[in-house]
Design a protein around this motif. Structure first.
Motif: not given
Lengths: 217, 217
Positions: A57, A84-85, A87, A92, A96, A99, A180-181, A184-185, A188-189, A192, B85, B165, B177, B180-181, B184-185, B188
């Motif tokens: 900010h 700006l980009r 930041s 983000r 993650l 998360h 597994a869920i 998977t997440l 992904r975090y 990303r 943005r 979920f 599985i 499920a993967i 999940t994706l 998301r």
């Protein structure tokens, strides 16, 4: 007048470094929280995310104010808009980490990560921290060769991400759907996070050269 | 001179609308591709993502050029920076449609979505398209009350996401599985699409008022 302006540009760069350092630390703590089911660390990452948001900010306000007051052109304009980009990407990455910490908290006092995946997740956390450390160097040095090298760490992250899926999909996977869920997440975090790090590094390339970084091999 | 400048601002707004329209269409096609295992539609979404990327590129170049040539201040400056943005959010929404289409392609000729989840995924696709349609209206009208309403559709998406979920975690889940993967994706991707739509709408609020949109209830 120009000197004050360049001091302001330097301070924006320092704020990007500060944000990135906090995100790197958050990623390390979130990974430990996740693997060791450490609630206190998870809570710390969750609560400190607002500090990263606040830095973004402040940085954005400073950048907008500079655009309005100094009306920069050419390279200086590019530097501010690109900051700006950057930041936004770094903020983000902080989300993650947040998360990941939330998954750790949700599964506490159990650990979210089963033994088969401890090493892979630890490596993903290590690669995330390593890539963030490189990004910090790239922001500080504006070294465009180093900026392009960040792609290599992202390749490493992609490899780990595939390895994680391979483990999940083994016939012998004994941990059921919920784990597994989660995995998977979590995968992904981390993935990303590395993508955003690549994006930050490539923006430094653009900032310095005015050209988009060449496409990845 | 000022008139030409405001024509340029209008054309940036039109480009945001054009990008959003393409993303809305891509989300619709990707959802159909996914639910009907339609390879041709999946390929179309995958290949047309580059058109959305190209629009973002053009928009950003135009915005940067305007910043450099016109050195706008106050509301005009805010409009241009905010547009940059918004274009990043919308481009990312296009990526998410592209990701959904890639899951459809990967599982072809099977369908990635089992019967138990067809309706939920169809609803997620519908909400994604509805939210994008609202965002387009918000961009066109700059209606800040409508901008805040977009949160409601995001709540609807969050509900569907939780429902997905719940289905995955039922003891009777028979699909293993891998499915499920995938789900999940997929879940998301839709949820992130809605988040970005909320972000675009809130940026319009900021663009118009100079204040950040109030925090969600």
């Amino acid at each position: 007048m120009r000197d004050a302006f360049h001091d302001d540009l330097d301070s924006i760069s320092s704020m990007l470094v500060e944000m990135s350092s906090r995100v790197g630390r958050a990623m390390g703590l979130a990974t430990t929280a996740l693997l060791e089911a450490n609630l206190q660390l998870a809570e710390q990452v969750i609560s400190e995310d607002s500090l990263i948001d606040a830095l973004q900010h402040d940085l954005d306000a400073k950048a907008l104010s500079l655009l309005a007051r100094q009306q920069p052109v050419a390279g200086d304009l590019r530097t501010i808009v690109t900051s700006l980009r950057m930041s936004a990407d770094i903020e983000r990455m902080g989300d993650l980490a947040h998360h990941i910490a939330k998954v750790a908290r949700m599964r506490y006092p159990s650990t979210a990560v089963p033994a088969e995946l401890t090493l892979t997740v630890q490596e993903m956390g290590n690669v995330a921290q390593a890539i963030i450390a490189k990004v910090i160097t790239v922001i500080k040095t504006r070294d465009i060769a180093a900026a392009l090298q960040v792609d290599k760490d992202d390749d490493e992250m992609d490899k780990l991400h595939r390895k994680l899926f391979t483990t999940l999909l083994e016939d012998s996977w004994p941990h059921g759907i919920e784990t597994a869920i989660d995995m998977t997440l979590i995968g992904r975090y981390y993935e990303r996070c590395a993508d955003h790090a690549v994006s930050v590094a490539r923006r430094v390339y653009f900032m310095v050269t005015g050209e988009f970084a060449p496409a990845k091999d």
